[in-house]
Design a protein around this motif. Structure first.
Motif, PDB file in Angstrom:
ATOM      1  N   ALA A  65     -37.214  83.113  92.043  1.00 25.15           N
ATOM      2  CA  ALA A  65     -36.186  83.917  92.718  1.00 25.15           C
ATOM      3  C   ALA A  65     -36.065  83.567  94.204  1.00 25.15           C
ATOM      4  CB  ALA A  65     -36.476  85.407  92.526  1.00 25.15           C
ATOM      5  N   PRO A  66     -37.152  83.540  95.019  1.00 26.42           N
ATOM      6  CA  PRO A  66     -36.999  83.137  96.427  1.00 26.42           C
ATOM      7  C   PRO A  66     -36.451  81.717  96.583  1.00 26.42           C
ATOM      8  CG  PRO A  66     -39.117  84.196  96.070  1.00 26.42           C
ATOM      9  CD  PRO A  66     -38.515  83.982  94.728  1.00 26.42           C
ATOM     10  N   LEU A  67     -36.815  80.830  95.693  1.00 29.40           N
ATOM     11  CA  LEU A  67     -36.302  79.465  95.773  1.00 29.40           C
ATOM     12  C   LEU A  67     -34.795  79.434  95.562  1.00 29.40           C
ATOM     13  CD1 LEU A  67     -36.893  76.416  95.975  1.00 29.40           C
ATOM     14  CD2 LEU A  67     -37.276  76.423  93.498  1.00 29.40           C
ATOM     15  N   GLN A  68     -34.298  80.247  94.664  1.00 33.79           N
ATOM     16  CA  GLN A  68     -32.862  80.272  94.408  1.00 33.79           C
ATOM     17  C   GLN A  68     -32.096  80.792  95.616  1.00 33.79           C
ATOM     18  OE1 GLN A  68     -31.501  78.972  91.752  1.00 33.79           O
ATOM     19  NE2 GLN A  68     -29.405  79.490  92.345  1.00 33.79           N
TER      20      GLN A  68
ATOM     21  N   ILE B  30     -41.703  76.700  99.236  1.00 32.61           N
ATOM     22  CA  ILE B  30     -41.748  77.253  97.875  1.00 32.61           C
ATOM     23  C   ILE B  30     -42.036  76.158  96.862  1.00 32.61           C
ATOM     24  CG2 ILE B  30     -40.406  78.447  96.107  1.00 32.61           C
ATOM     25  CD1 ILE B  30     -38.902  79.871  98.380  1.00 32.61           C
ATOM     26  N   LEU B  31     -41.352  75.016  97.050  1.00 38.27           N
ATOM     27  CA  LEU B  31     -41.617  73.891  96.133  1.00 38.27           C
ATOM     28  C   LEU B  31     -43.062  73.414  96.257  1.00 38.27           C
ATOM     29  CD1 LEU B  31     -38.327  71.801  96.502  1.00 38.27           C
ATOM     30  CD2 LEU B  31     -39.023  73.230  94.565  1.00 38.27           C
ATOM     31  N   CYS B  32     -43.543  73.413  97.509  1.00 36.53           N
ATOM     32  CA  CYS B  32     -44.938  72.999  97.707  1.00 36.53           C
ATOM     33  C   CYS B  32     -45.884  73.992  97.053  1.00 36.53           C
ATOM     34  CB  CYS B  32     -45.223  72.889  99.202  1.00 36.53           C
ATOM     35  SG  CYS B  32     -46.908  72.366  99.578  1.00 36.53           S
ATOM     36  N   CYS B  33     -45.538  75.292  97.203  1.00 38.16           N
ATOM     37  CA  CYS B  33     -46.376  76.293  96.538  1.00 38.16           C
ATOM     38  C   CYS B  33     -46.341  76.111  95.028  1.00 38.16           C
ATOM     39  CB  CYS B  33     -45.906  77.696  96.917  1.00 38.16           C
ATOM     40  SG  CYS B  33     -46.206  78.142  98.649  1.00 38.16           S
ATOM     41  N   GLN B  34     -45.125  75.886  94.505  1.00 39.86           N
ATOM     42  CA  GLN B  34     -45.017  75.641  93.076  1.00 39.86           C
ATOM     43  C   GLN B  34     -45.770  74.382  92.672  1.00 39.86           C
ATOM     44  OE1 GLN B  34     -40.814  75.533  92.226  1.00 39.86           O
ATOM     45  NE2 GLN B  34     -40.644  77.777  92.101  1.00 39.86           N
ATOM     46  N   GLU B  35     -45.656  73.354  93.527  1.00 42.42           N
ATOM     47  CA  GLU B  35     -46.349  72.105  93.213  1.00 42.42           C
ATOM     48  C   GLU B  35     -47.864  72.297  93.230  1.00 42.42           C
ATOM     49  OE1 GLU B  35     -46.801  68.217  92.089  1.00 42.42           O
ATOM     50  OE2 GLU B  35     -44.978  69.434  92.192  1.00 42.42           O
ATOM     51  N   ARG B  36     -48.319  73.042  94.237  1.00 43.15           N
ATOM     52  CA  ARG B  36     -49.757  73.319  94.282  1.00 43.15           C
ATOM     53  C   ARG B  36     -50.204  74.171  93.104  1.00 43.15           C
ATOM     54  NH1 ARG B  36     -51.050  75.656 100.073  1.00 43.15           N
ATOM     55  NH2 ARG B  36     -48.903  76.387  99.902  1.00 43.15           N
ATOM     56  N   MET B  37     -49.330  75.126  92.737  1.00 42.90           N
ATOM     57  CA  MET B  37     -49.659  75.931  91.566  1.00 42.90           C
ATOM     58  C   MET B  37     -49.708  75.076  90.310  1.00 42.90           C
ATOM     59  SD  MET B  37     -47.492  79.445  92.184  1.00 42.90           S
ATOM     60  CE  MET B  37     -47.862  80.539  93.546  1.00 42.90           C
ATOM     61  N   ARG B  38     -48.690  74.205  90.172  1.00 41.22           N
ATOM     62  CA  ARG B  38     -48.693  73.325  88.998  1.00 41.22           C
ATOM     63  C   ARG B  38     -49.884  72.363  89.043  1.00 41.22           C
ATOM     64  NH1 ARG B  38     -42.999  73.062  90.301  1.00 41.22           N
ATOM     65  NH2 ARG B  38     -41.778  74.308  88.810  1.00 41.22           N
TER      66      ARG B  38
ATOM     67  N   GLU C   3     -57.684  81.382  93.245  1.00 41.14           N
ATOM     68  CA  GLU C   3     -57.603  82.741  93.800  1.00 41.14           C
ATOM     69  C   GLU C   3     -57.089  82.703  95.236  1.00 41.14           C
ATOM     70  OE1 GLU C   3     -57.666  86.700  93.472  1.00 41.14           O
ATOM     71  OE2 GLU C   3     -58.431  85.421  91.856  1.00 41.14           O
ATOM     72  N   ASN C   4     -57.633  81.789  96.037  1.00 40.80           N
ATOM     73  CA  ASN C   4     -57.148  81.656  97.414  1.00 40.80           C
ATOM     74  C   ASN C   4     -55.706  81.175  97.459  1.00 40.80           C
ATOM     75  OD1 ASN C   4     -59.659  82.423  98.413  1.00 40.80           O
ATOM     76  ND2 ASN C   4     -60.420  80.315  98.456  1.00 40.80           N
ATOM     77  N   LEU C   5     -55.357  80.297  96.530  1.00 35.30           N
ATOM     78  CA  LEU C   5     -53.999  79.766  96.507  1.00 35.30           C
ATOM     79  C   LEU C   5     -52.976  80.870  96.252  1.00 35.30           C
ATOM     80  CD1 LEU C   5     -52.049  77.309  96.430  1.00 35.30           C
ATOM     81  CD2 LEU C   5     -52.473  77.200  93.974  1.00 35.30           C
ATOM     82  N   LEU C   6     -53.279  81.767  95.355  1.00 35.02           N
ATOM     83  CA  LEU C   6     -52.340  82.852  95.063  1.00 35.02           C
ATOM     84  C   LEU C   6     -52.105  83.725  96.288  1.00 35.02           C
ATOM     85  CD1 LEU C   6     -53.610  83.883  91.517  1.00 35.02           C
ATOM     86  CD2 LEU C   6     -51.562  82.573  92.081  1.00 35.02           C
ATOM     87  N   VAL C   7     -53.147  84.021  97.038  1.00 31.54           N
ATOM     88  CA  VAL C   7     -53.006  84.831  98.250  1.00 31.54           C
ATOM     89  C   VAL C   7     -52.283  84.049  99.344  1.00 31.54           C
ATOM     90  CG1 VAL C   7     -54.272  86.085 100.036  1.00 31.54           C
ATOM     91  CG2 VAL C   7     -55.046  86.168  97.663  1.00 31.54           C
ATOM     92  N   VAL C   8     -52.673  82.778  99.519  1.00 31.45           N
ATOM     93  CA  VAL C   8     -52.089  81.958 100.583  1.00 31.45           C
ATOM     94  C   VAL C   8     -50.614  81.702 100.336  1.00 31.45           C
ATOM     95  CG1 VAL C   8     -52.125  79.660 101.603  1.00 31.45           C
ATOM     96  CG2 VAL C   8     -54.258  80.881 101.246  1.00 31.45           C
ATOM     97  N   THR C   9     -50.252  81.384  99.113  1.00 31.71           N
ATOM     98  CA  THR C   9     -48.838  81.111  98.814  1.00 31.71           C
ATOM     99  C   THR C   9     -47.975  82.349  99.025  1.00 31.71           C
ATOM    100  OG1 THR C   9     -49.350  81.524  96.478  1.00 31.71           O
ATOM    101  CG2 THR C   9     -49.299  79.235  97.207  1.00 31.71           C
ATOM    102  N   ALA C  10     -48.473  83.512  98.655  1.00 31.66           N
ATOM    103  CA  ALA C  10     -47.692  84.743  98.875  1.00 31.66           C
ATOM    104  C   ALA C  10     -47.480  84.976 100.369  1.00 31.66           C
ATOM    105  CB  ALA C  10     -48.402  85.931  98.239  1.00 31.66           C
ATOM    106  N   ASN C  11     -48.537  84.786 101.180  1.00 33.74           N
ATOM    107  CA  ASN C  11     -48.400  84.970 102.631  1.00 33.74           C
ATOM    108  C   ASN C  11     -47.472  83.928 103.237  1.00 33.74           C
ATOM    109  OD1 ASN C  11     -50.157  87.159 102.590  1.00 33.74           O
ATOM    110  ND2 ASN C  11     -51.965  85.868 102.925  1.00 33.74           N
ATOM    111  N   GLU C  12     -47.603  82.676 102.796  1.00 34.83           N
ATOM    112  CA  GLU C  12     -46.744  81.616 103.334  1.00 34.83           C
ATOM    113  C   GLU C  12     -45.274  81.899 103.032  1.00 34.83           C
ATOM    114  OE1 GLU C  12     -48.063  77.928 101.774  1.00 34.83           O
ATOM    115  OE2 GLU C  12     -49.839  77.783 103.067  1.00 34.83           O
ATOM    116  N   MET C  13     -44.977  82.344 101.833  1.00 31.83           N
ATOM    117  CA  MET C  13     -43.575  82.588 101.472  1.00 31.83           C
ATOM    118  C   MET C  13     -42.988  83.751 102.280  1.00 31.83           C
ATOM    119  SD  MET C  13     -43.901  81.969  97.367  1.00 31.83           S
ATOM    120  CE  MET C  13     -42.213  82.407  97.017  1.00 31.83           C
TER     121      MET C  13
END
Length: 490
Positions: A190-193, A226-234, A326-336
């Motif tokens: 949704a934020p990416l769109q 967002i793409l980077c977060c998605q990429e890191r998540m993937r 676990e850190n990635l989920l927190v960091v990506t939310a803060n970054e976005m």
């Protein structure tokens, strides 16, 4: 007595060879029997029952009668024919000294043979005892080594069992965090769109306003973030999948190694308890020449140690990966969320800058026209300088050409010649430098002309830019997912 297990080297190992006869050779007889009479070959065989045919050939010489008759020197050859009735009375083969010497030799040989035989018997008995003790010690050492081997296998078996339990627990924990990561990845769409829609509307700007301004940078940064977060998540999701596969593969290796250790422990324990009286003991001819081993103690221990170390490494990597997720989920939310606020602030600043840009464009346009005029004057001065330097080059080259017509030895590479050559190179280098500067100035002039046209066109598109940023983009950025959904709990 020598140390247990050593083999004595007896002197009888290479006994003195027996003489070829029990009687001394004729060549060793007393010198008084030599050269007393001529030698003649007998025409018939003199085989006597007492003749030692095995050791001597028939004698072909006749002894003289000097010891028995003073007339022996006058006996002719015809009176010395060998008759059987005369042979034993007329001459003898050996002297008493030879006879005693022969007996003495026989006695010595008998004593030597008996002495050697006695030593051989004693050494053989001792050898049997030594070898028996040595074999018993060897078997005891082999049993002890098998016991040590059983202890080693049992140790590594316990290590593998402990490591296997830890690996199973780690695999379950990694599976749970992977599911959370998949849910968080879905919420980032949704934020990416929204960010992409803003970029799409800003593409409708005209002219100079189609610039890579701060708003567009922040929007692109937001999209890239967002793409980077998605990429890191993937990436972490792929790592989690790969890590789960590695964990299962390591678990399989541990189970296989554990099974092998159990089988080896059973076999070596059986071998350790085998005795000479045990049942099932038999001959297996040639088994000692068959080397069915595939490892040495170092490589064997290293194999299991590598399995344990690899499992520990995989567990450590899995635990680290869980912490990273676990850190990635927190960091990506803060970054976005931080980038969302930066984009809104950039929009506000950009709208103010666009309104102020109309007044400033006139000032920049006038300065650009002034710079174009000065650049054109500089280009003319460069062209004039190049034309002046061409005259110096012509003179220097003409001088060099004239000096090539000097006759014979006068074609000297003197100081004047060298200075003229250097002058040609210097003038030519100067002209090349000025021509390069001319090209640079012309490029600068073209750039200034292009800037002038851009500034003039920009005055007509500022209103369109303000409408897009204020009315369309900012109205779209009023909704955004909350933090709990971004970290995968909802």
């Amino acid at each position: 007595m020598e140390p247990l297990g050593s083999t004595l080297t007896a002197t009888y190992a290479h006994p003195q060879p027996a003489p070829t006869s029990f009687l001394p050779a004729i060549g060793t007889m007393t010198s008084s029997y030599r050269d007393r009479f001529p030698h003649y070959n007998l025409t018939h065989s003199l085989s006597l029952p007492w003749k030692p045919n095995t050791y001597y050939k028939t004698a072909s010489s006749y002894p003289t009668l000097a010891p028995y008759c003073t007339r022996a020197q006058r006996v002719c050859e015809s009176t010395m024919l060998p008759f059987m009735s005369n042979r034993t009375t007329l001459f003898t083969r050996y002297t008493p000294d030879d006879w005693y010497r022969s007996n003495l030799v026989n006695y010595q040989e008998s004593n030597s043979s008996r002495h050697n035989s006695e030593r051989l018997r004693v050494d053989t008995s001792r050898l049997i005892q030594d070898k028996y003790q040595q074999i018993r010690k060897t078997q005891a050492d082999s049993t002890q080594n098998l016991g040590e081997r059983v202890n080693d296998i049992a140790f590594w078996k316990s290590e593998i069992t402990h490591e296997l339990d830890g690996m199973i627990g780690e695999t379950n924990a990694l599976t749970d965090i992977k599911k959370r990561l998949e849910r968080a990845l879905t919420e980032t769409e949704a934020p990416l769109q929204v960010a992409r829609e803003c970029l799409f509307h800003r593409e409708k700007r005209m002219g100079i306003d189609l610039v890579h301004d701060e708003v567009e940078k922040e929007l692109l940064t937001e999209v890239d973030g967002i793409l980077c977060c998605q990429e890191r998540m993937r990436l972490h999701l792929d790592k989690a999948i790969a890590q789960l596969a590695s964990d299962r593969a390591t678990q399989h290796e541990l189970e296989k190694d554990l099974s092998d250790k159990q089988a080896a422990l059973r076999i070596d324990d059986k071998c350790q308890h085998l005795r000479n009286t045990s049942q099932g003991v038999s001959y297996f001819r040639g088994v000692e020449r068959v080397d069915a081993t595939v490892s040495v103690p170092e490589s064997w221990a290293k194999f299991t140690d590598d399995n344990v170390l690899r499992s520990q490494s995989e567990r450590a990597a899995s635990a680290k990966l869980r912490d990273d997720i676990e850190n990635l989920l927190v960091v990506t939310a803060n970054e976005m969320w931080n980038q969302f606020n930066k984009v809104n602030l950039a929009f506000t600043n950009r709208i103010a800058e666009t309104a102020d840009a109309k007044n400033k464009i006139h000032i920049h346009l006038s300065k650009t026209l002034q710079e174009i005029f000065q650049t054109e004057m500089a280009i003319e001065s460069i062209k004039k300088a190049i034309k002046e330097k061409s005259a110096f080059l012509k003179v220097a080259q003409t001088r060099l050409d004239e000096r090539t017509r000097r006759p014979n030895i006068e074609l000297c590479r003197d100081i004047a010649q060298l200075r003229l050559v250097n002058e040609v190179y210097e003038v030519d280098d100067t002209i090349q430098t000025l021509q390069q500067r001319l090209r640079d100035s012309e490029d600068t002039l073209q750039s200034l002309v292009h800037t002038k046209a851009t500034l003039e066109h920009d005055l007509a598109v500022k209103a369109n830019t303000l409408y897009i940023d204020q009315e369309k983009c900012m109205s779209m950025r009023k909704s955004y997912p909350n933090t709990l959904r971004l970290v995968g709990f909802c």
